[in-house]
Design an enzyme around this catalytic site. Structure first.
Site, PDB file in Angstrom:
ATOM      1  N   CYS A 107      36.274  28.743  23.977  1.00  0.00           N
ATOM      2  CA  CYS A 107      36.002  27.510  23.248  1.00  0.00           C
ATOM      3  C   CYS A 107      37.304  26.716  23.126  1.00  0.00           C
ATOM      4  CB  CYS A 107      35.457  27.846  21.864  1.00  0.00           C
ATOM      5  SG  CYS A 107      35.101  26.399  20.870  1.00  0.00           S
ATOM      6  N   GLU A 150      27.257  24.485  23.104  1.00  0.00           N
ATOM      7  CA  GLU A 150      27.458  23.168  22.473  1.00  0.00           C
ATOM      8  C   GLU A 150      26.433  22.917  21.369  1.00  0.00           C
ATOM      9  OE1 GLU A 150      30.227  21.997  23.025  1.00  0.00           O
ATOM     10  OE2 GLU A 150      30.581  23.119  24.867  1.00  0.00           O
ATOM     11  N   HIS A 153      27.589  24.390  18.279  1.00  0.00           N
ATOM     12  CA  HIS A 153      28.595  23.528  17.624  1.00  0.00           C
ATOM     13  C   HIS A 153      27.899  22.454  16.777  1.00  0.00           C
ATOM     14  CE1 HIS A 153      32.605  24.619  18.928  1.00  0.00           C
ATOM     15  NE2 HIS A 153      32.276  24.633  20.204  1.00  0.00           N
TER      16      HIS A 153
HETATM   17 ZN    ZN Z   1      33.237  25.489  21.790  1.00  0.00          ZN
END
Ligand code: ZN
Length: 199
Positions: A107, A150, A153
């Protein structure tokens, strides 16, 4: 413009993204800047949280990754992945997970840490693109993994949350140090920290 990628310990990484209701010039600019930032960092995906904006917006590009294949399907038919890169996904939703893949993940907000993470192999994605058109596709392989990373996130979830507990425990010291460094830098430049949460 290349944006600053916020690091582990920044509270915005734990925020759930607000839906994007109107695709304004500001959103278009943010997507363009995020792509530029992602390419500059040699990443394959970047979520808005990682540049300090808690929004349902992520950008991806797996076109240059040759050793970890991806497939993409539209209306059941396979399409060349490269035709659809880069991807800008607004308010994305993942459904119909099928199968399983285990592979290495890292990441941009958590440098120097990577581990094998279990993900669905095939997923179906619905999202809006920058032209405000709805798109739906299924994907496998690296693209599927990157989108799942993603989308986590966008909900404030990090890949370290999906590590097996023993692996995560092995990174505990490193994560703690990173968190402390991030918090210390936020205290030193509070204006920047506040600015990073705008939009
Ligand atoms: Zn990430």
């Amino acid at each position: 413009m290349i944006l600053e990628i916020v690091k582990y310990g920044h509270p915005v990484l734990r925020e759930k993204g607000r839906p994007v209701t109107v695709i304004t010039d500001e959103i278009r600019q943010l997507a363009t800047d995020m792509l530029q930032t992602m390419y500059a960092a040699n990443g394959v995906g970047l979520a808005a949280q990682q540049v300090g904006s808690a929004l349902q917006l992520t950008v991806l590009d797996v076109a240059d990754v040759k050793d970890r294949p991806s497939q993409m399907f539209m209306e059941g038919r396979e399409q060349p992945v490269t035709d659809f890169m880069p991807l800008v996904l607004i308010n994305p939703v993942v459904s119909d997970p099928v199968g399983e893949q285990v592979g290495p993940e890292g990441c941009l907000s958590i440098p120097d840490i990577s581990a094998d993470i279990r993900r669905a192999d095939r997923i179906t994605v619905t999202a809006t693109n920058l032209d405000a058109n709805r798109m739906e596709f299924a994907c496998t392989g690296l693209l599927s993994r990157a989108i799942q990373h993603e989308l986590d996130h966008l909900r404030g979830i990090l890949f370290i949350d999906r590590m097996d507990p023993a692996t995560r425990a092995g990174f505990a010291g490193q994560l703690k140090r990173m968190q402390q460094e991030t918090l210390a830098s936020l205290k030193k430049s509070p204006r920047r920290a506040k600015g990073a949460s705008r939009v």
